[in-house]
Design a protein around this motif. Structure first.
Motif, short mmCIF file in Angstrom:
data_model
loop_
_atom_site.label_atom_id
_atom_site.label_comp_id
_atom_site.label_asym_id
_atom_site.label_seq_id
_atom_site.Cartn_x
_atom_site.Cartn_y
_atom_site.Cartn_z
N ASN A 1 0.81 -1.22 0.00
CA ASN A 1 0.00 0.00 0.00
C ASN A 1 0.84 1.27 0.00
OD1 ASN A 1 -2.53 -1.35 0.05
ND2 ASN A 1 -2.27 -1.73 2.24
N ASP B 1 2.24 4.58 -0.79
CA ASP B 1 1.67 5.63 -1.63
C ASP B 1 2.45 6.93 -1.55
OD1 ASP B 1 1.02 6.43 0.91
OD2 ASP B 1 -1.14 6.62 0.55
N ARG C 1 -0.72 -0.55 -6.42
CA ARG C 1 -0.12 0.79 -6.48
C ARG C 1 0.87 0.91 -7.64
NH1 ARG C 1 -2.72 4.50 -3.10
NH2 ARG C 1 -3.20 3.51 -1.11
#
Length: 258
Positions: free
Chosen positions: A32, A34, A58
């Motif tokens: 995850n 980001d 992602r």
């Protein structure tokens, strides 16, 4: 604030099994995360396969090239429409290997850039000088020409979908001639200044400029911590998931496993 942008260019490497394994490992390793942008650019035959693996992750899908027409009698070529249909977000254009091995001109690269942007793709435009050009004090002139010609006719509205990758041709895969972090920083400053002259200072400040000259886990932190170095276009190291993920971690300032 410009986000770090790390792209893996797989070039003419991988088999079906290798592409599947590599893409899966990268997706799992990114998780995850980001704090930056990450994309991979597999060979054309594996775009659909890798695209399916990247869905919902992602990691974005990119292509290594395109032909500047939507369709037509262009045997062996791939259109921007096809890339979009496969889920590509990015395309690499003007790569040094295509300039020097396949003799692509600034004019042809400019056609590709304009068509790709018009189609809705995000363009990574590669620029950079050879060793002879650098030794002949022509590096800045080469960058000026490649940027000026490559971006001719590009509208200010399209600039948000454009990044530039600085590829010192003399440093790509060359153990004897590695660019120092200072050399990378200086070249990026030249590119940003020239971009400001072509467009405006606000666009120049927003421009993401990646470094693309043999980025490895060992030099990534030193390069990516330099002002104006906004990411990396990774070649050989992107074929190893652990190495590529280490470069991504360096980009977002996260130490790798001890």
């Amino acid at each position: 604030m410009r986000q770090k942008f790390v792209v893996g260019n797989w070039k003419m490497h991988t088999t079906v099994a290798e592409a599947e394994q590599l893409a899966t490992a990268i997706v799992e390793g990114i998780g995850n995360e980001d704090r930056g942008r990450v994309a991979v650019c597999p060979p054309f035959p594996y775009l659909a396969l890798v695209g399916e693996i990247l869905k919902g992750s992602r990691v974005a899908l990119g292509a290594q090239n395109l032909y500047p027409e939507a369709e037509g009698a262009f045997t062996g070529e791939v259109s921007p429409t096809m890339l979009l249909d496969l889920g590509c977000q990015y395309v690499i254009l003007g790569h040094s290997e295509r300039r020097h091995k396949l003799c692509e001109s600034d004019l042809f690269i400019n056609q590709k850039v304009r068509v790709a942007l018009a189609a809705g793709l995000e363009v990574i435009l590669c620029v950079g000088e050879t060793l002879d050009q650098r030794n002949g004090d022509q590096a800045e002139a080469v960058l000026d020409r490649q940027l000026g010609h490559g971006l001719a006719g590009v509208s200010a509205q399209a600039l948000a979908r454009l990044s530039v990758a600085y590829e010192p041709v003399w440093a790509i895969g060359n153990i004897a001639h590695h660019a120092t972090p200072q050399q990378a920083q200086d070249a990026h400053a030249i590119i940003r200044r020239r971009f400001g002259q072509l467009f405006d200072e606000e666009s120049a400040r927003a421009l993401v400029i990646q470094y693309g000259g043999s980025v490895e886990p060992e030099n990534a932190a030193a390069l990516l911590s330099r002002p104006g170095v906004d990411g990396a276009l990774v070649g050989g190291a992107s074929l190893n998931a652990a190495a590529f993920l280490a470069i991504v971690r360096a980009g977002v300032g996260e130490p790798g496993p001890r």
